[in-house]
Design an enzyme around this catalytic site. Structure first.
Site, PDB file in Angstrom:
ATOM      1  N   SER A   1       0.854  -1.186   0.000  1.00  0.00           N
ATOM      2  CA  SER A   1       0.000   0.000   0.000  1.00  0.00           C
ATOM      3  C   SER A   1       0.883   1.226   0.000  1.00  0.00           C
ATOM      4  CB  SER A   1      -0.858   0.058   1.257  1.00  0.00           C
ATOM      5  OG  SER A   1      -1.944  -0.793   1.127  1.00  0.00           O
TER       6      SER A   1
ATOM      7  N   HIS B   1      -2.044   7.283  -4.641  1.00  0.00           N
ATOM      8  CA  HIS B   1      -2.279   6.097  -3.824  1.00  0.00           C
ATOM      9  C   HIS B   1      -2.205   4.875  -4.726  1.00  0.00           C
ATOM     10  CE1 HIS B   1      -5.487   3.054  -2.880  1.00  0.00           C
ATOM     11  NE2 HIS B   1      -4.714   2.927  -1.825  1.00  0.00           N
TER      12      HIS B   1
ATOM     13  N   ASN C   1      -2.349   0.383  -4.374  1.00  0.00           N
ATOM     14  CA  ASN C   1      -2.447  -0.806  -3.545  1.00  0.00           C
ATOM     15  C   ASN C   1      -2.526  -2.021  -4.453  1.00  0.00           C
ATOM     16  OD1 ASN C   1      -4.854  -2.794  -2.313  1.00  0.00           O
ATOM     17  ND2 ASN C   1      -3.235  -2.280  -0.870  1.00  0.00           N
TER      18      ASN C   1
ATOM     19  N   ARG D   1      -2.856  -6.298  -3.798  1.00  0.00           N
ATOM     20  CA  ARG D   1      -3.017  -7.274  -2.717  1.00  0.00           C
ATOM     21  C   ARG D   1      -3.374  -8.649  -3.267  1.00  0.00           C
ATOM     22  NH1 ARG D   1      -6.867  -3.503  -3.162  1.00  0.00           N
ATOM     23  NH2 ARG D   1      -8.979  -4.232  -3.537  1.00  0.00           N
TER      24      ARG D   1
ATOM     25  N   GLY E   1      -5.292  -4.025  13.444  1.00  0.00           N
ATOM     26  CA  GLY E   1      -4.091  -3.908  12.613  1.00  0.00           C
ATOM     27  C   GLY E   1      -3.105  -2.945  13.252  1.00  0.00           C
ATOM     28  N   ARG E   2      -1.942  -2.801  12.613  1.00  0.00           N
ATOM     29  CA  ARG E   2      -0.932  -1.890  13.164  1.00  0.00           C
ATOM     30  C   ARG E   2      -1.340  -0.453  12.840  1.00  0.00           C
ATOM     31  NH1 ARG E   2       4.193   0.378  11.746  1.00  0.00           N
ATOM     32  NH2 ARG E   2       5.506   0.499  13.609  1.00  0.00           N
TER      33      ARG E   2
ATOM     34  N   GLU F   1      -0.290   2.629  13.298  1.00  0.00           N
ATOM     35  CA  GLU F   1       0.603   3.609  12.676  1.00  0.00           C
ATOM     36  C   GLU F   1       0.836   3.303  11.194  1.00  0.00           C
ATOM     37  OE1 GLU F   1       1.607   6.503  13.686  1.00  0.00           O
ATOM     38  OE2 GLU F   1       0.698   6.317  15.664  1.00  0.00           O
ATOM     39  N   SER F   2       0.803   2.033  10.827  1.00  0.00           N
ATOM     40  CA  SER F   2       0.939   1.683   9.407  1.00  0.00           C
ATOM     41  C   SER F   2      -0.345   2.024   8.655  1.00  0.00           C
ATOM     42  CB  SER F   2       1.263   0.198   9.246  1.00  0.00           C
ATOM     43  OG  SER F   2       2.498  -0.110   9.857  1.00  0.00           O
TER      44      SER F   2
END
Lengths: 305, 305
Positions: free
Chosen positions: A98, A112, A114, A116, A264-265, A267-268
């Site tokens: 991403s 942007h 992404n 996946r 989820g993380r 900060e990511s």
């Protein structure tokens, strides 16, 4: 070479590093800072963040590959339709990249991307992805370049893909409560697997080409615009547009929602937010201004080619 | 005086004007700009916005009274539980005041207040509301003052209300993905009607007292803090905290969600967002700093009295 989840992840890791190199070269000042993280339940990722550059004010290029027992939240009916989990006792594997880049200059567009890949141990597997461009000021030449490049990549693999995925992007990158598109769109696709016209392997090649197209396209847009002069008022307009970007990402973006709801993380996930953004009550650009012109083009269904 | 939806709306209108006067007096520079709007399906509101003041950077005091046929979206099961619509062919009436004030100085806290009344033609009616405080820097004396004042208002009407509604605020004003409360909480309540201990009319008096308490409490907090010196770094921290405020409002706030999903007046709904906000990847305040201290207090269940 055999195609499986591991070779796909390896390919993505290399892509992450190529893209970061290309962006560092274009920025000519800042370097990515890399942070590797692990997921308790299986897998992890590598979060590359760049900030305070010549060109890039804040950006992230994130790789992840997470796996394990399909969590409970994927077993509800609502989530079935999102990830295609038809049985509840399978294992899943999800890997992707991403990217969000917020440039310093309002003359350079936000971008942007992404890509996946998702599979389950019951055999379900699919590809998803998208690239979209959010200019603070819409330049129709750049918009045409951007869409033409994406069409070229699509056409190489399937002559129906560009129009189909362009429409999908128009619908997806839409700020409903404002009746505005986020920017000039691009392409968006999900659940690509195989059908009567395309094998999985053919779709995988298309998907890889989309990932590989990101850096050359964005570097070209940077080169075209980075030297342009801008005023304080134009910088202020950029902050208002970034506010809209925040609205889209926090209210509508499925990846953000999914990430936050599933621990989820943080900060990511929230690296997609700009270093600053602004809101002004009932701001209306002056008639016939550049800002007015841009707003008038934030609509679905425009042919940018 | 007879109590009905019209007298309640009239009372709210007067409260809006009293609160705006009190805030203008405290600001000593800016005045509210007032905009009246109508809702196609029935009713409307008055949006009062203040900006660029001595004390207040951006704030809104919004009144509305909307009514009409219960729209389809209120007929789904999910919405039943929100508004208590047990039958589908009734008419509804909703009226209330919403306030968010973003001060210029990071030494003055952000405040939010909402009081709302809802009724349906099938006889259902209830009161809701809340006040909560979001200091950029938590000052335990001010926090104690704020909670003590709210407790006084609650205790006048029902000795159980403060603790019950304080817990409710802790749970409601919570940024789940950050595991942080938005600020130091306050009180939050919903669906107050009548029960074995309180008549509707007694609850209405409590509700009115909460509305009336807003201005004196916030003006006191302004007076205590508006002259305090602050640094550029403290201003930067304020922007990061405003970023959290944006996250809460766009991701979790039920009023915002409800408004945006039901084609409410966007500019009125999003007046709650600050004039600017900031995000920094993985920001960690220095150990033992004022910022660290504040973060350590953004937890549920703290006794602030």
């Amino acid at each position: 070479m055999e195609v499986n989840k591991f070779t796909i992840s390896e390919w993505l890791k290399k892509l992450q590093s190529q893209i970061c190199n290309a962006l560092e070269n274009a920025d000519e000042l800042s370097k990515f800072i890399s942070e590797e993280w692990e997921r308790d339940e299986g897998g992890g990722g590598k979060t590359n963040i760049i900030s305070n550059g010549n060109v890039i004010e804040k950006g992230g290029v994130l790789y992840s590959a997470v796996y394990g027992k399909t969590p409970d939240f994927l077993k509800t009916e609502k989530q079935h339709t999102i990830i295609g989990a038809e049985t509840s006792d399978t294992e899943f594997y999800a890997t992707g990249i991403s990217i969000v880049i917020h440039p310093k200059s309002p003359m350079v567009p936000i971008i942007h991307m992404n890509v996946r890949y998702f599979e389950m141990s019951n055999g379900t597997k699919w590809l998803g992805g998208g690239i979209d461009l959010t200019p603070h000021y819409i330049n129709t030449k750049d918009a045409s370049f951007f869409h033409t490049e994406l069409k070229k990549v699509c056409d190489k693999h399937n002559l129906n893909y560009y129009q189909k995925f362009k429409n999908w992007a128009d619908d997806y990158f839409f700020i409903k409560h404002r009746s505005e598109t986020r920017g000039i769109g691009g392409i968006f696709f999900d659940r690509l697997t195989s059908d009567e016209t395309m094998t999985f392997s053919q779709n995988l090649n298309f998907w890889k080409d989309i990932g590989s197209a990101f850096a050359p396209i964005y570097v070209e847009l940077i080169q075209r615009n980075k030297q342009k002069h801008y005023t304080e008022a134009q910088k202020q307009w950029q902050l208002l547009r970034r506010g809209r970007y925040v609205e889209f990402n926090l209210i509508y973006d499925k990846g953000t929602k999914f990430g936050l709801e599933t621990n989820g993380r943080v900060e990511s996930i929230l690296m997609s937010l700009p270093s600053n953004a602004s809101w002004q009550y009932n701001f209306q650009p002056k008639a016939a201004s550049e800002e007015f012109h841009t707003l008038s083009l934030l609509k679905k269904g425009i042919n940018w080619l």
